[in-house]
Design an enzyme around this catalytic site. Structure first.
Site, PDB file in Angstrom:
ATOM      1  N   HIS A 238      42.729  11.447  26.554  1.00  0.00           N
ATOM      2  CA  HIS A 238      42.487  12.786  27.102  1.00  0.00           C
ATOM      3  C   HIS A 238      42.089  12.635  28.571  1.00  0.00           C
ATOM      4  O   HIS A 238      41.338  11.736  28.930  1.00  0.00           O
ATOM      5  CB  HIS A 238      41.367  13.454  26.291  1.00  0.00           C
ATOM      6  N   ARG A 281      46.788  15.976  28.151  1.00  0.00           N
ATOM      7  CA  ARG A 281      47.187  15.087  27.064  1.00  0.00           C
ATOM      8  C   ARG A 281      48.702  15.134  26.925  1.00  0.00           C
ATOM      9  O   ARG A 281      49.358  16.058  27.429  1.00  0.00           O
ATOM     10  CB  ARG A 281      46.538  15.522  25.738  1.00  0.00           C
ATOM     11  N   LYS A 284      51.011  18.492  26.120  1.00  0.00           N
ATOM     12  CA  LYS A 284      50.174  19.675  26.283  1.00  0.00           C
ATOM     13  C   LYS A 284      50.605  20.450  27.528  1.00  0.00           C
ATOM     14  O   LYS A 284      51.423  19.987  28.330  1.00  0.00           O
ATOM     15  CB  LYS A 284      48.703  19.270  26.385  1.00  0.00           C
ATOM     16  N   ASP A 287      47.254  22.466  33.270  1.00  0.00           N
ATOM     17  CA  ASP A 287      45.928  23.100  33.366  1.00  0.00           C
ATOM     18  C   ASP A 287      45.332  22.716  34.717  1.00  0.00           C
ATOM     19  O   ASP A 287      45.268  21.537  35.065  1.00  0.00           O
ATOM     20  CB  ASP A 287      45.031  22.618  32.226  1.00  0.00           C
ATOM     21  N   CYS A 289      42.358  22.465  35.865  1.00  0.00           N
ATOM     22  CA  CYS A 289      41.167  21.612  35.961  1.00  0.00           C
ATOM     23  C   CYS A 289      41.529  20.136  36.024  1.00  0.00           C
ATOM     24  O   CYS A 289      40.779  19.328  36.581  1.00  0.00           O
ATOM     25  CB  CYS A 289      40.219  21.872  34.798  1.00  0.00           C
ATOM     26  N   TYR A 290      42.706  19.756  35.474  1.00  0.00           N
ATOM     27  CA  TYR A 290      43.093  18.345  35.505  1.00  0.00           C
ATOM     28  C   TYR A 290      43.533  17.906  36.898  1.00  0.00           C
ATOM     29  O   TYR A 290      43.792  16.718  37.113  1.00  0.00           O
ATOM     30  CB  TYR A 290      44.177  18.075  34.466  1.00  0.00           C
ATOM     31  N   ASP A 339      43.093  28.402  35.216  1.00  0.00           N
ATOM     32  CA  ASP A 339      43.774  27.351  34.479  1.00  0.00           C
ATOM     33  C   ASP A 339      45.283  27.400  34.753  1.00  0.00           C
ATOM     34  O   ASP A 339      45.899  26.442  35.206  1.00  0.00           O
ATOM     35  CB  ASP A 339      43.438  27.578  33.002  1.00  0.00           C
ATOM     36  N   ASP A 346      37.293  31.600  36.413  1.00  0.00           N
ATOM     37  CA  ASP A 346      35.983  31.160  35.917  1.00  0.00           C
ATOM     38  C   ASP A 346      35.463  30.063  36.833  1.00  0.00           C
ATOM     39  O   ASP A 346      36.205  29.499  37.647  1.00  0.00           O
ATOM     40  CB  ASP A 346      36.067  30.679  34.472  1.00  0.00           C
ATOM     41  N   HIS A 349      37.030  26.248  36.333  1.00  0.00           N
ATOM     42  CA  HIS A 349      38.328  25.980  36.944  1.00  0.00           C
ATOM     43  C   HIS A 349      38.283  26.146  38.465  1.00  0.00           C
ATOM     44  O   HIS A 349      39.018  25.474  39.181  1.00  0.00           O
ATOM     45  CB  HIS A 349      39.400  26.879  36.324  1.00  0.00           C
TER      46      HIS A 349
END
Length: 432
Positions: A238, A281, A284, A287, A289-290, A339, A346, A349
């Protein structure tokens, strides 16, 4: 040396990189296609407006993001009630995002933040998610980072390193792993949070050796056959856990204990060919945040593999495509980042998308940042291991280095004549 100009990709040629379900439709493939369609709309909007208002649609909405962060620091809306046990995290996300955007809050506001975080410090050591709650490694990491960013004498006093050290030992397991709280779960996040706060507060070397005996070996056992790290041994790789694993190993100077080439390969495969952003991952969705969790892992791993202390010659991921995804797909016009398209803004993120872009812009050379779009998009750098400003790391570690010297001097005098030396300050924080 001239700046290497980054430009937006030719979106007409990206169709070939869209997901191919090979005529086998699944829940996963339909979600991927839905996400790509929402991102395609963002790309189309850019193509339609670039000649009419190109500067506006390719810039960070700094003023809007600033207003969003200022409002959230003073009063969280009702939908944040579920994060009552994560309030130091909210503070950290706001302060870090503000730093990256290059603005700060008034000294009075920051002092109120210090006073609040001090209320979150538990009498037995460490910080809780809110006043009166149990101490936990995750909000401890967030609180220490926040106080390091503020960097005032009252902020350092609020950390109380002695009780922090006792708390870290109380959640340490014999195999070198760390529970997130007393009798809580064990995973690689706990190990990273413990290593990070111990190194940032410059705990004495003998303490570090005792506290993190076997920790590097335990973290290395969390690496999977894919190359990334799971939360614990035998769990799926992850992006967030992978960052925690390799960052903790790097801070302990034990990066050699993991399979570095496999890690780098897995991490690079997380960048999505069409979207430009990272997934967390295998199989998936993208996103925002990654941008940090994976984006920071790559230069950290490169630096470990280089092992020569020289700046990175070249980032191995597409730093332009990552910035493109965040600029075009992850900004809300009323402030805050998200995201993916269709999601609400938020603090989490907002912090990690901006931190990821800071990593991308400054990973190759601090002197010549690689900025996509308008030059005003340049963000302030962040330390890839701690995710706080580099000068905050330098200032905090120097402060505690001086404190260590004062403590050593006091111990020497006591051991030398059996008495406390009256010249040693009663409050080492004030003395430093």
């Amino acid at each position: 040396m001239e700046d290497e100009l980054l430009d937006f990709r030719d979106f007409t040629q990206l169709e070939a990189f869209k997901f191919d379900d090979e005529k086998v439709s699944t829940v996963t493939s339909r979600e991927q296609q839905k996400t790509e369609n929402s991102i395609e709309k963002c790309f189309d909007r850019y193509l339609q407006l670039r000649y009419l208002d190109g500067r506006r649609i390719t810039k960070f909405y700094r003023e809007q993001h600033q207003r969003f962060l200022e409002c959230m620091l003073h009063r969280l809306p009702p939908n944040y009630e579920c994060l009552d046990s994560s309030r130091p995290w909210c503070v950290y996300w706001i302060l870090q995002a503000a730093h990256v955007l290059n603005f700060t809050f008034s000294p009075e506001t920051l002092e109120h933040v210090v006073q609040f975080l001090e209320k979150c410090r538990h009498p037995q050591g460490g910080f809780a998610g809110g006043p009166g709650q149990y101490p936990h490694l995750a909000p401890t990491y967030a609180a220490v980072n926040s106080l390091a960013m503020i960097g005032t004498p009252s902020a350092f006093r609020a950390i109380d390193r002695d009780s922090l050290e006792r708390f870290l030992f109380s959640v340490r397991e014999p195999d070198g792993s760390f529970r997130l709280h007393v009798d809580g779960e064990t995973d690689v996040r706990g190990a990273y949070c413990a290593v990070s706060v111990a190194k940032l507060t410059n705990m004495p070397e003998e303490t570090i050796k005792k506290l993190f005996d076997k920790t590097g070996d335990w973290i290395a056992s969390c690496q999977t056959y894919e190359g990334g790290f799971g939360g614990a041994p035998d769990l799926e790789a992850h992006g967030g856990y992978t960052f925690c694993g390799i960052a903790a190993l790097a801070l302990l100077n034990e990066g050699h204990k993991c399979q570095q080439e496999q890690l780098l390969k897995w991490t690079l495969q997380r960048q999505m060919a069409y979207e430009g952003g990272f997934q967390g991952r295998t199989n998936k969705l993208v996103d925002g945040c990654y941008s940090f969790w994976v984006g920071a892992t790559i230069p950290i791993t490169q630096a470990i593999m280089n092992n020569d202390g020289k700046p990175l010659a070249k980032a191995l991921f597409d730093i332009g495509a990552l910035q493109e995804y965040i600029l075009l797909c992850c900004q809300k016009t009323n402030g805050g980042l998200i995201d993916k398209p269709g999601k609400p803004q938020d603090l989490y993120h907002t912090c990690y998308t901006l931190s990821g872009i800071a990593i991308a812009q400054h990973s190759e050379s601090a002197e010549i940042p690689a900025v996509l779009g308008d030059p005003v998009n340049e963000l302030q750098p962040t330390h890839p291991l701690f995710n706080v400003p580099p000068d905050a790391v330098a200032h905090t570690t120097h402060f505690y280095e001086q404190l260590n010297k004062l403590r050593s001097f006091a111990d020497f005098n006591i051991n030398d004549d059996g008495n406390n030396n009256d010249d040693v300050a009663e409050d080492p924080v004030e003395e430093v």
